[in-house]
Design a protein around this motif. Sequence first.
Motif, mmCIF file in Angstrom:
data_model
loop_
_atom_site.group_PDB
_atom_site.id
_atom_site.type_symbol
_atom_site.label_atom_id
_atom_site.label_comp_id
_atom_site.label_asym_id
_atom_site.label_seq_id
_atom_site.Cartn_x
_atom_site.Cartn_y
_atom_site.Cartn_z
ATOM 1 N N LYS A 181 35.266 18.510 68.571
ATOM 2 C CA LYS A 181 34.091 17.761 68.118
ATOM 3 C C LYS A 181 32.811 18.194 68.821
ATOM 4 O O LYS A 181 31.775 18.368 68.195
ATOM 5 C CB LYS A 181 34.329 16.270 68.316
ATOM 6 N N ARG A 182 32.866 18.398 70.122
ATOM 7 C CA ARG A 182 31.661 18.763 70.887
ATOM 8 C C ARG A 182 31.075 20.109 70.458
ATOM 9 O O ARG A 182 29.895 20.364 70.659
ATOM 10 C CB ARG A 182 31.978 18.794 72.370
ATOM 11 N N ASP A 183 31.906 20.976 69.881
ATOM 12 C CA ASP A 183 31.468 22.318 69.483
ATOM 13 C C ASP A 183 31.064 22.429 68.023
ATOM 14 O O ASP A 183 30.604 23.482 67.585
ATOM 15 C CB ASP A 183 32.571 23.344 69.758
ATOM 16 N N ILE A 184 31.259 21.375 67.241
ATOM 17 C CA ILE A 184 30.936 21.423 65.814
ATOM 18 C C ILE A 184 29.459 21.093 65.632
ATOM 19 O O ILE A 184 29.002 20.043 66.080
ATOM 20 C CB ILE A 184 31.829 20.448 65.020
ATOM 21 N N PRO A 185 28.711 21.980 64.993
ATOM 22 C CA PRO A 185 27.277 21.737 64.817
ATOM 23 C C PRO A 185 27.007 20.493 63.977
ATOM 24 O O PRO A 185 27.789 20.144 63.092
ATOM 25 C CB PRO A 185 26.785 22.993 64.084
ATOM 26 N N ARG A 240 35.851 30.375 69.117
ATOM 27 C CA ARG A 240 36.788 29.252 69.018
ATOM 28 C C ARG A 240 35.957 27.981 69.066
ATOM 29 O O ARG A 240 34.986 27.877 69.792
ATOM 30 C CB ARG A 240 37.766 29.270 70.176
ATOM 31 N N VAL A 241 36.366 26.994 68.303
ATOM 32 C CA VAL A 241 35.727 25.684 68.312
ATOM 33 C C VAL A 241 36.682 24.738 69.029
ATOM 34 O O VAL A 241 37.796 24.494 68.557
ATOM 35 C CB VAL A 241 35.433 25.197 66.871
ATOM 36 N N GLY A 242 36.262 24.243 70.171
ATOM 37 C CA GLY A 242 37.109 23.330 70.939
ATOM 38 C C GLY A 242 37.924 24.047 71.990
ATOM 39 O O GLY A 242 37.710 25.223 72.297
ATOM 40 N N ALA A 243 38.874 23.315 72.533
ATOM 41 C CA ALA A 243 39.711 23.818 73.621
ATOM 42 C C ALA A 243 40.766 24.787 73.098
ATOM 43 O O ALA A 243 41.258 24.645 71.981
ATOM 44 C CB ALA A 243 40.385 22.642 74.327
ATOM 45 N N SER A 244 41.126 25.746 73.927
ATOM 46 C CA SER A 244 42.185 26.691 73.567
ATOM 47 C C SER A 244 43.533 25.974 73.600
ATOM 48 O O SER A 244 43.666 24.914 74.228
ATOM 49 C CB SER A 244 42.212 27.861 74.548
ATOM 50 N N PRO A 245 44.548 26.532 72.935
ATOM 51 C CA PRO A 245 45.880 25.913 72.996
ATOM 52 C C PRO A 245 46.357 25.708 74.442
ATOM 53 O O PRO A 245 46.904 24.656 74.766
ATOM 54 C CB PRO A 245 46.765 26.903 72.244
#
Length: 78
Positions: free
Chosen positions: A72-76, A6-11
């Motif tokens: 955003k923090r997880d996107i390379p 998952r990229v970002g926070a979970s629902p």
Amino acid sequence: MKIVRRVGASPRERGSATGQTCPDIFELSNGDFAVIGREATAELDPELPSDAARADHERIVVITRDTLVRAKRDIPDV
């Protein structure tokens, strides 16, 4: 092709009561990304700028701003 992460926070982390039926972003094993969002092709297709195009097999989906900002923090960078 498989979902890697998952990229970002979970629902649930974004405040979904059920944590199951909300926009989401996933990184795939081939480096692409998959997005779960509200289907909005008919609504937004006429709004595309003149230099944008959509193939018949592609759809426009909408995700919340919070979903993308928190990813955003997880996107390379590359």
